[in-house]
Enzyme design. Structure first.
Site, PDB file in Angstrom:
ATOM      1  N   GLU A  75       0.789  -1.229   0.000  1.00  0.00           N
ATOM      2  CA  GLU A  75       0.000   0.000   0.000  1.00  0.00           C
ATOM      3  C   GLU A  75       0.821   1.278   0.000  1.00  0.00           C
ATOM      4  O   GLU A  75       0.366   2.305  -0.506  1.00  0.00           O
ATOM      5  CB  GLU A  75      -0.926  -0.002   1.231  1.00  0.00           C
ATOM      6  CG  GLU A  75      -2.014  -1.047   1.194  1.00  0.00           C
ATOM      7  CD  GLU A  75      -3.017  -0.790   0.083  1.00  0.00           C
ATOM      8  OE1 GLU A  75      -3.522   0.337  -0.031  1.00  0.00           O
ATOM      9  OE2 GLU A  75      -3.270  -1.732  -0.687  1.00  0.00           O
TER      10      GLU A  75
ATOM     11  N   SER B 163     -53.968 -29.616  32.145  1.00  0.00           N
ATOM     12  CA  SER B 163     -53.822 -30.180  33.495  1.00  0.00           C
ATOM     13  C   SER B 163     -52.511 -29.802  34.174  1.00  0.00           C
ATOM     14  O   SER B 163     -52.373 -29.988  35.390  1.00  0.00           O
ATOM     15  CB  SER B 163     -53.940 -31.708  33.431  1.00  0.00           C
ATOM     16  OG  SER B 163     -55.218 -32.082  32.955  1.00  0.00           O
TER      17      SER B 163
END
Length: 747
Positions: A109, A499
């Site tokens: 770079e 139940s």
């Protein structure tokens, strides 16, 4: 001595006016004009600089680098189970970055990074020549400092003004920061593709390891990404990524960072590119999604997605996997009992070869193995041999009648054992595309695979497990498949408990003596199980409660009434103790959902969540103490400050004696009542089944000395599960399978 007289000089003739004018035009005026233009240019530059500098961002913000970073969620063993972020970034100090990686980025770079002052004219010229020679853009002219400037301080617009600002700011950054500080900012901020910001996140994304462990070949690959992360993606464009890697290695050789031998060795190394796992979905998705919702609601989306929170949870990954597997196993078995809904599709024989070719391409990536479920096309059905032959890619497989006899036509009014398939032709025909599961390995590649007929279940389920005493939520399954639906049926759903709500009514009855001595119940209290009619004068209706088997049992002990889940007895108890009292009692046990003020409350007619019901049962397991369920143990911010920490609070909500008696009553449910299947656990345990009218919902909530867990099974559309599909049949096997595995290593 004779002195010579000096030679007389000619008198200089003065220049003519014509010559003087020409001199001024050709020499003096241009010089003066250039001088004035220079002054104007300098003034313009100074004025332009001052104008542009007026609104330049301050570089002081870089000194307190606080970028958006990942928030992580941890299991009870500190394994990461989820990450939340807008930018997937893990900030690390420059000292943790391998020197080879730094050299790779600098070579690729900005090779003169350590020599220039933010702007590199030589680099711009060199890049232009290289690009001209290559006929394409191979190098960029921007320095690393300029890239930092663009990333932190400027907008992405393209203009000459913005470029001038970039140059000014880059120079200022170079004056204010060391080269090492600039590299720290750059390597943590830069975007490297697929959601990865910074070198640490990229190393994890592409190679599944921290940046410190990268080799030269991997360093070169990462350093080649900044110019065009999408174009050079090793996932999508491996050839372009390889070419860019070669370029970076050559640049490192040219700059003297590595030798040609090192570069060649790196090029010869085969990279193991690993697509990053989505741990959020793969590990404990329903659990982490619940935690995500909680944190976002309390601290805000910005804190969750950008501020790097560390979120520690109570979940046990092993328990979670067991829970998911047992829920899916139970739902698949239930789905088969409901019958076969038919093939995925049917194709003509002319299309079967094309179907096999497409499937073979996929099988070469993911070969068949025992337990794998895949598609197959039926090529032959033989009633005489009681088999069906199918094709899976280039391979053949066989489904025996015994492995498809479950595939009756769906009918919720007919029990599965009353309608087994007798012939393969009643289920399959040539051209059917079906799901099959590989049963075992083949001894020889030439023999057909042994397969079973499968189908994707439609029924849903949920499971939640708490640790007794602490309330830590160790596992939570909110549905069959998180990818299909994120709706959490353990928390967000409200279904009739049937139940399984009865223990709350019985506990309320046992405690009623403390508020009304006339209403005293014990396990030995006798209630007459007989026909009764209740009138609702407001609605002008009558209600005749009945038992599951539609018979009455006469005088019944309270213990037996709960063990055998007698509906009529429970309704009579609720009528005696009072509906309002029972609702207030349910609130003490943690039931917060709206409860109907009718006697049908006794039979679980009001919708509740699985979490509420498990929390209520935990009071019985915890000897009358409420210990609130705990999902999140601790949340820490990016600076190490503890935002919250769970503290286990125990508060008494019912009598200790009542909790003890309720445990004894629900042990009878397991030993002698509707929960007898759970006896196979071989440990002390108590619990209760639950089934609603029309068999829409099936439940089992139970506990051991160590854990309280609950299971719900049903359709999202509230359809019947099928004849005999009660809580004992549809839900309790899932609970049993999970508890057996969860307690396998407990004494």
């Amino acid at each position: 001595m004779v002195q010579k007289a000096p030679i007389p000089q000619k008198k200089a003739q003065s220049q003519s006016p014509k010559k003087r004018g020409r001199f001024k035009r050709l020499v003096l005026y241009p010089i003066l004009a250039l001088f004035i233009l220079g002054l104007l240019g300098a003034a313009t530059l100074i004025g332009g600089y001052q104008y542009i500098s007026q609104d330049l961002p301050r570089i002081n913000s870089l000194m307190d680098y606080q970028p958006a970073i990942i928030s992580k969620v941890y299991a009870d063993d500190q394994r990461v189970i989820a990450e939340f972020f807008k930018e997937r970034r893990v900030v690390i100090p420059l000292s943790d970055v391998p020197p080879l990686l730094v050299k790779a980025f600098v070579a690729a770079e900005d090779s003169r990074f350590f020599q220039h002052q933010g702007i590199d004219p030589l680099g711009i010229v060199r890049a232009a020549l290289k690009n001209l020679e290559a006929g394409t853009i191979k190098q960029g002219g921007s320095t690393i400092t300029q890239q930092v400037t663009r990333s932190f301080l400027l907008t992405p617009e393209r203009s000459y003004i913005r470029k001038i600002k970039e140059i000014i700011l880059s120079y200022r950054i170079e004056k204010a920061f060391s080269k090492e500080e600039i590299l720290f900012l750059y390597l943590n901020q830069i975007y490297l593709g697929h959601g990865a910001y910074g070198v640490q996140a990229a190393a994890e994304n592409y190679f599944g390891k921290p940046v410190q462990e990268l080799n030269l070949a991997e360093c070169a690959l990462l350093a080649g990404l900044p110019q065009a992360p999408t174009r050079y993606s090793p996932f999508r464009h491996p050839e372009q990524a390889r070419a860019r890697q070669v370029y970076v290695l050559n640049r490192m050789v040219e700059e003297g960072h590595i030798s040609r031998v090192q570069a060649n060795e790196a090029l010869a190394l085969k990279l193991d590119i690993k697509p990053r796992r989505n741990i959020y979905v793969e590990e404990v998705p329903y659990y982490t999604e619940h935690v995500r919702r909680y944190v976002e609601a309390k601290y805000g989306a910005d804190a969750l997605y950008t501020q790097g929170l560390q979120i520690y949870t109570a979940v046990n990954i092993d328990f979670q996997k067991m829970a998911e597997q047992e829920v899916n196993k139970g739902l698949q078995e239930l789905d088969k009992r409901q019958g076969y809904r038919g093939p995925l599709k049917s194709i003509p024989s002319t299309d079967s070869e094309a179907f096999a070719r497409d499937q073979q391409a996929e099988l070469e990536k993911n070969p068949l193995e025992p337990g794998k479920i895949t598609q197959a096309v039926v090529v032959q059905v033989s009633d005489a041999a009681k088999t069906a032959s199918v094709k899976i890619g280039n391979d053949l497989g066989t489904i025996a009648l015994a492995d498809m006899e479950w595939a009756r036509k769906p009918n919720p009014d007919v029990a599965h054992y009353e309608a087994k398939v007798r012939q393969p032709s009643a289920v399959l025909k040539v051209g059917d595309v079906v799901l099959v599961k590989v049963k075992d390995k083949r001894k020889d590649a030439r023999e057909p695979w042994r397969l079973s007929l499968e189908q994707e279940p439609l029924v849903q389920g949920a499971l939640l497990c708490l640790e007794a005493g602490t309330g830590l939520v160790k596992a939570m399954v909110g549905g069959r498949d998180f990818n299909e639906t994120q709706f959490n049926r353990a928390i967000q759903s409200r279904r009739q408990p049937g139940s399984s709500f009865k223990p709350i009514i019985y506990a309320a009855a046992l405690d009623r003596k403390f508020t009304d001595p006339r209403k005293t119940y014990t396990p030995a209290t006798v209630i007459v199980d007989s026909a009764v009619v209740f009138e609702d004068r407001v609605r002008d209706q009558t209600w005749k409660p009945k038992n599951y088997r539609e018979t009455f049992y006469g005088p019944t002990l309270l213990r037996e009434a709960l063990a055998q889940s007698r509906n009529v007895v429970t309704v009579k108890i609720l009528q005696d103790i009072g509906i309002d009292y029972a609702i207030d009692y349910a609130r003490k046990l943690g039931i917060s959902s709206e409860l109907t003020r009718t006697l049908s409350l006794a039979l679980g007619a009001s919708g509740v969540s699985l979490l509420e019901l498990v929390r209520a049962y935990s009071v019985f397991a915890n000897q009358g103490y409420m210990v609130e369920p705990v999902f999140t143990l601790k949340i820490v911010d990016r600076d190490g400050n503890v935002l919250e920490e769970a503290v286990s609070e125990r508060r008494p909500v019912i009598e200790k004696d009542t909790a003890f008696i309720m445990t004894s009553l629900m042990e009878s449910v397991v030993q002698h009542g509707t929960g007898q299947r759970i006896k196979a656990l071989g440990r002390p345990t108590a619990g209760k089944t639950g089934t609603t009218n029309d068999l829409y919902d099936a439940w089992y909530i139970g506990y051991t000395p160590e854990y309280i867990a609950g299971v719900w099974v049903g359709f999202d559309t509230e359809a019947p599960l099928g004849k005999t599909e009660t809580g004992a049949v549809a839900a309790s096997p899932i609970w049993l399978g999970f508890m057996k595995r969860a307690l396998a290593n407990e004494p």
